[in-house]
Design a protein around this motif. Structure first.
Motif, short mmCIF file in Angstrom:
data_model
loop_
_atom_site.label_atom_id
_atom_site.label_comp_id
_atom_site.label_asym_id
_atom_site.label_seq_id
_atom_site.Cartn_x
_atom_site.Cartn_y
_atom_site.Cartn_z
N ALA A 117 1.12 -0.79 0.37
CA ALA A 117 -0.06 -0.13 -0.23
C ALA A 117 1.00 1.03 -0.15
O ALA A 117 0.59 2.07 -0.40
CB ALA A 117 -0.57 -0.23 1.09
N ALA A 118 2.05 1.18 0.75
CA ALA A 118 2.81 2.27 0.68
C ALA A 118 3.28 2.64 -0.66
O ALA A 118 3.79 3.69 -0.66
CB ALA A 118 3.93 2.04 1.43
N ILE A 119 3.81 1.58 -1.45
CA ILE A 119 4.57 2.24 -2.36
C ILE A 119 3.09 2.59 -3.80
O ILE A 119 3.74 3.53 -4.10
CB ILE A 119 5.02 0.66 -3.18
CG1 ILE A 119 6.07 0.67 -2.26
CG2 ILE A 119 5.39 0.31 -4.83
CD1 ILE A 119 6.53 -1.49 -2.84
N VAL A 125 6.87 2.08 -7.87
CA VAL A 125 8.85 2.83 -8.06
C VAL A 125 8.86 3.16 -9.60
O VAL A 125 8.75 2.57 -10.43
CB VAL A 125 9.13 1.50 -7.88
CG1 VAL A 125 10.67 1.70 -7.73
CG2 VAL A 125 8.95 1.31 -5.87
N ASP A 126 9.51 3.77 -9.48
CA ASP A 126 10.63 5.06 -11.14
C ASP A 126 10.93 3.50 -11.14
O ASP A 126 11.52 3.10 -12.97
CB ASP A 126 10.94 6.39 -10.63
CG ASP A 126 9.83 6.97 -10.96
OD1 ASP A 126 9.05 6.52 -11.45
OD2 ASP A 126 9.83 7.92 -9.25
N VAL A 127 12.15 3.37 -10.94
CA VAL A 127 13.32 2.22 -11.14
C VAL A 127 13.46 2.45 -10.33
O VAL A 127 14.37 1.69 -9.30
CB VAL A 127 14.70 3.40 -11.75
CG1 VAL A 127 14.89 4.36 -10.99
CG2 VAL A 127 15.75 2.39 -12.33
N GLN A 128 13.58 0.06 -10.08
CA GLN A 128 14.01 -0.73 -9.91
C GLN A 128 15.49 -1.82 -10.13
O GLN A 128 15.12 -2.28 -10.68
CB GLN A 128 13.22 -1.60 -9.34
CG GLN A 128 12.91 -3.44 -9.08
CD GLN A 128 12.79 -2.56 -7.30
OE1 GLN A 128 12.04 -2.22 -6.73
NE2 GLN A 128 14.03 -2.81 -6.15
N LEU A 129 16.51 -1.45 -8.86
CA LEU A 129 17.86 -2.31 -8.97
C LEU A 129 17.29 -3.67 -8.21
O LEU A 129 16.88 -4.72 -7.26
CB LEU A 129 18.77 -1.82 -8.28
CG LEU A 129 18.58 -0.54 -8.54
CD1 LEU A 129 19.88 0.31 -7.54
CD2 LEU A 129 19.30 -0.11 -10.26
N LEU A 130 17.65 -4.63 -9.12
CA LEU A 130 17.36 -6.02 -9.13
C LEU A 130 18.65 -7.21 -9.51
O LEU A 130 19.70 -6.61 -9.91
CB LEU A 130 16.61 -6.56 -10.03
CG LEU A 130 14.79 -6.12 -10.19
CD1 LEU A 130 15.04 -6.74 -11.19
CD2 LEU A 130 14.40 -6.52 -8.07
N GLY A 131 18.70 -7.97 -8.21
CA GLY A 131 20.36 -8.82 -8.17
C GLY A 131 19.29 -10.22 -8.48
O GLY A 131 18.21 -10.20 -9.31
N ILE A 132 19.93 -11.60 -8.87
CA ILE A 132 19.85 -12.37 -9.21
C ILE A 132 20.37 -13.61 -8.72
O ILE A 132 21.61 -14.03 -8.74
CB ILE A 132 19.41 -12.65 -10.84
CG1 ILE A 132 18.90 -14.31 -11.48
CG2 ILE A 132 21.20 -12.76 -11.12
CD1 ILE A 132 18.73 -14.35 -12.52
N GLY A 133 19.41 -14.77 -7.86
CA GLY A 133 20.33 -15.71 -7.16
C GLY A 133 20.52 -16.42 -7.80
O GLY A 133 20.33 -16.58 -9.69
N THR A 134 21.20 -17.67 -7.41
CA THR A 134 22.12 -18.87 -8.44
C THR A 134 20.87 -19.76 -8.69
O THR A 134 21.01 -20.69 -9.67
CB THR A 134 23.66 -19.38 -7.84
OG1 THR A 134 22.44 -19.69 -6.74
CG2 THR A 134 24.49 -18.33 -7.52
N ASN A 135 19.80 -20.09 -7.84
CA ASN A 135 18.75 -20.51 -8.07
C ASN A 135 17.42 -19.70 -8.98
O ASN A 135 16.85 -20.46 -8.92
CB ASN A 135 18.30 -21.34 -6.80
CG ASN A 135 17.83 -20.54 -5.44
OD1 ASN A 135 17.55 -19.01 -5.96
ND2 ASN A 135 16.55 -20.85 -4.86
#
Length: 259
Positions: A117-119, A125-135
């Motif tokens: 709800a806060a988002i 969100v305008d730009v979302q940074l993401l990583g990726i897990g090995t799985n």
């Protein structure tokens, strides 16, 4: 989806920082901040640009991607603590405009609903940074996560706990549960920027970018997004069948199409 392949992890960090800077200099911006090792170089570069180039975060706000359940906010491995030490406390973003998931909330389901709800109330969100897990996990959406899932509690796989044990010293100290933005929540951001470096990510990057769309590889959900940029070093791009095309497309990118 645009795949940007750079020669080194430092060039990856600089490219991602360019994207974030583009939004921040364009006016009030809501950032989606990820933790883990993948975005750390980007945060360091953004801090450098703030200190030396005057990059101003005073009109920005931010939401964190996930948090361990049960860790106090001041625990050195809580994600709220990590993001403060690596980024928030080192630039001029207003700390009161940075929202964190509370892993110690008495009612975790209510906390998850509050966060979504806060988002939404912030306009997304305008730009979302993401990583990726090995799985293939995205945020902490482990394999089997619903592609339309919302922020919620998830149980970590043993592989993820093993991967994160290097931060805690031993696997027994890694919490088994987390609060994480869901894949559906993540997908509502305007621009997704996934960052990966190193040969150890090459297989899962290929699965996410070029493999089938499947809950077995949650990160493959980025294929559905209207605006995704995947920034890789050469090692992480090693198994992409279309790597040469991605390099060609980047060389011939229209000048008006910056990010």
């Amino acid at each position: 989806m645009e795949v940007v392949i750079r020669s080194t992890p430092d060039e990856v960090a600089s490219t991602v920082a360019d994207i974030v800077e583009h939004y921040v200099r364009g006016g009030p911006t809501t950032l989606g901040l990820a933790t883990g090792s993948s975005p750390l170089g980007t945060y360091r570069e953004l801090v450098r640009r703030h200190r030396h180039d005057g990059l101003d975060f005073s009109s920005a706000r931010a939401f964190l991607l996930d948090e361990y359940v049960g860790l106090p906010k001041d625990h050195e491995q809580s994600y709220s603590s990590v993001i403060r030490s690596e980024f928030v406390d080192r630039v001029n973003i207003d700390p009161d405009r940075v929202d964190y998931l509370d892993g110690q909330a008495e009612d975790l389901a209510r906390e998850a609903a509050r966060y979504d709800a806060a988002i939404a109330a912030a306009g997304g969100v305008d730009v979302q940074l993401l990583g990726i897990g090995t799985n293939g996990h995205l945020g902490f959406n482990e394999p089997g996560s619903a592609l339309t899932s919302r922020t919620r509690v998830k149980t970590l796989t043993e592989q993820t706990r093993l991967d994160n044990a290097r931060f805690f010293g031993r696997v027994d100290d890694v919490p088994r549960h987390v609060l994480t933005q869901g894949l559906g929540t993540i997908g509502e951001a305007g621009h997704l920027v996934l960052v990966a470096a190193g040969e150890g990510k090459a297989d899962v990057v290929a699965a996410a970018v070029e493999g089938p769309l499947t809950a077995f590889c949650p990160a493959s959900v980025i294929q559905l997004h209207r605006h995704t940029t995947v920034v890789l070093d050469e090692a992480a791009a090693h198994h992409l069948a279309l790597a040469d095309y991605s390099r060609y497309a980047l060389r011939h990118k229209p000048t008006w199409q910056r990010f």
